[in-house]
Motif scaffolding. Structure first.
Motif, short mmCIF file in Angstrom:
data_model
loop_
_atom_site.label_atom_id
_atom_site.label_comp_id
_atom_site.label_asym_id
_atom_site.label_seq_id
_atom_site.Cartn_x
_atom_site.Cartn_y
_atom_site.Cartn_z
N GLN A 108 0.79 -1.59 0.08
CA GLN A 108 -0.10 0.56 0.10
C GLN A 108 0.61 1.17 0.06
O GLN A 108 0.20 1.80 -1.01
CB GLN A 108 -0.68 0.17 1.28
N ILE A 109 1.53 1.41 1.24
CA ILE A 109 2.72 1.62 1.11
C ILE A 109 3.57 2.35 0.01
O ILE A 109 3.51 3.67 -1.47
CB ILE A 109 3.68 2.62 2.37
N ALA A 110 4.24 1.61 -1.11
CA ALA A 110 4.78 1.15 -2.08
C ALA A 110 3.74 2.10 -3.10
O ALA A 110 4.67 2.55 -4.18
CB ALA A 110 5.94 -0.14 -2.63
N THR A 140 8.10 -3.18 -6.06
CA THR A 140 6.09 -3.61 -6.38
C THR A 140 6.19 -3.10 -7.33
O THR A 140 4.84 -3.77 -8.48
CB THR A 140 5.53 -2.28 -4.88
N SER A 141 6.67 -2.42 -8.40
CA SER A 141 6.93 -2.48 -10.17
C SER A 141 7.28 -3.73 -10.81
O SER A 141 6.37 -4.16 -11.80
CB SER A 141 7.90 -1.76 -10.08
N ASN A 184 11.39 -8.61 -5.68
CA ASN A 184 11.18 -9.47 -7.25
C ASN A 184 12.65 -9.05 -7.96
O ASN A 184 12.13 -9.44 -9.18
CB ASN A 184 10.47 -8.01 -7.52
N VAL A 185 13.06 -8.40 -7.51
CA VAL A 185 14.56 -7.66 -8.65
C VAL A 185 15.62 -9.06 -8.78
O VAL A 185 15.95 -9.85 -9.69
CB VAL A 185 15.49 -6.63 -8.38
N VAL A 186 15.46 -10.31 -7.52
CA VAL A 186 16.30 -11.52 -7.44
C VAL A 186 15.23 -12.48 -8.01
O VAL A 186 16.00 -13.01 -8.84
CB VAL A 186 15.60 -12.02 -5.90
N LEU A 187 14.39 -12.83 -8.20
CA LEU A 187 13.42 -13.15 -9.06
C LEU A 187 13.76 -13.16 -10.87
O LEU A 187 13.49 -13.42 -11.69
CB LEU A 187 11.66 -13.01 -9.27
#
Length: 227
Positions: free
Chosen positions: A27-29, A77-78, A126-129
């Motif tokens: 939510q914050i992001a 989040t992006s 998600n960058v790791v993914l």
């Protein structure tokens, strides 16, 4: 006393004692991303994000300890919108191009990510993914892992550069482009720049007109040492 983990990703959603967190990182992001999409990365501040979600700036520090951590949340989040689960084709060039196309779309949707790409990269879940996906595409290649990671970093840099060029060369810059072409044509016509003149007179590149598709496979093949 146990030292608090430096990485936000090694901490719980909300630091300190107290009730269940009222807000979530997503939510914050998302609020910060909305601000950045509207007004650019420089417009993002803890105060503005707090106002966007109806919280106080002080309360937000229970979730993020700095603006840098807020930027990490925005990046993660992006990147969560990327499709990293579809089966790979099995051709490393095509698989990396498909990934590069997704990155280009992400940069176009959130242009402020181009500013983040210029700085020191942050590692988020998600960058790791994303990195894992790129390495999976290169798995059939008998190349050291460190070289593959270099190839991924270079791929991201090329995608960011190409996307930035595509954005900057939009309709609003057509007059500027025309002026540059006219000046270059005049400069090479005096015979004092034979190599530039020859390059300027060469026919357009044949095949795929997309710069990303033309340049990226050749660069990556060179980095990876693949013919």
């Amino acid at each position: 006393m146990t030292e608090k983990p430096r990485s936000i990703w090694l901490r719980s959603e909300r630091s300190g004692r107290g009730p269940v967190p009222e807000y979530g990182r997503t939510q914050i992001a998302s609020a910060a991303i909305e601000i950045a999409d509207e007004s650019g990365l420089e417009a993002v501040s803890t105060r503005k994000v707090a106002a966007r979600i109806g919280a106080s700036a002080t309360s937000l520090y229970r979730y993020v300890s700095s603006r840098d951590e807020l930027l990490e949340l925005m990046l993660d989040t992006s990147c969560a919108t990327l499709d990293l689960t579809a089966p790979l084709i099995g051709d490393w060039r095509r698989d990396l191009i498909e990934l590069a196309e997704q990155l280009r779309g992400l940069y176009r949707r959130h242009r402020w990510l181009l500013d983040l790409a210029q700085g020191q990269p942050s590692l988020t879940p998600n960058v790791v993914l994303l990195m894992e996906r790129a390495l999976a595409a290169m798995a059939p290649l008998d190349v050291p892992g460190g070289t593959k990671l270099e190839a991924f970093a270079i791929m991201n840099g090329i995608v960011a550069s190409v996307t930035r060029l595509e954005i900057s060369s939009g309709q609003s810059n057509q007059a500027w482009q025309k002026a540059q072409v006219e000046f270059l044509a005049s400069a090479v016509s005096d015979g004092e720049h034979p190599h530039l003149s020859a390059a300027f007179a060469s026919p357009a590149v044949e095949g795929d007109a997309d710069m990303l598709h033309r340049v990226l496979p050749r660069v990556l093949a060179g980095v990876l040492g693949i013919d």
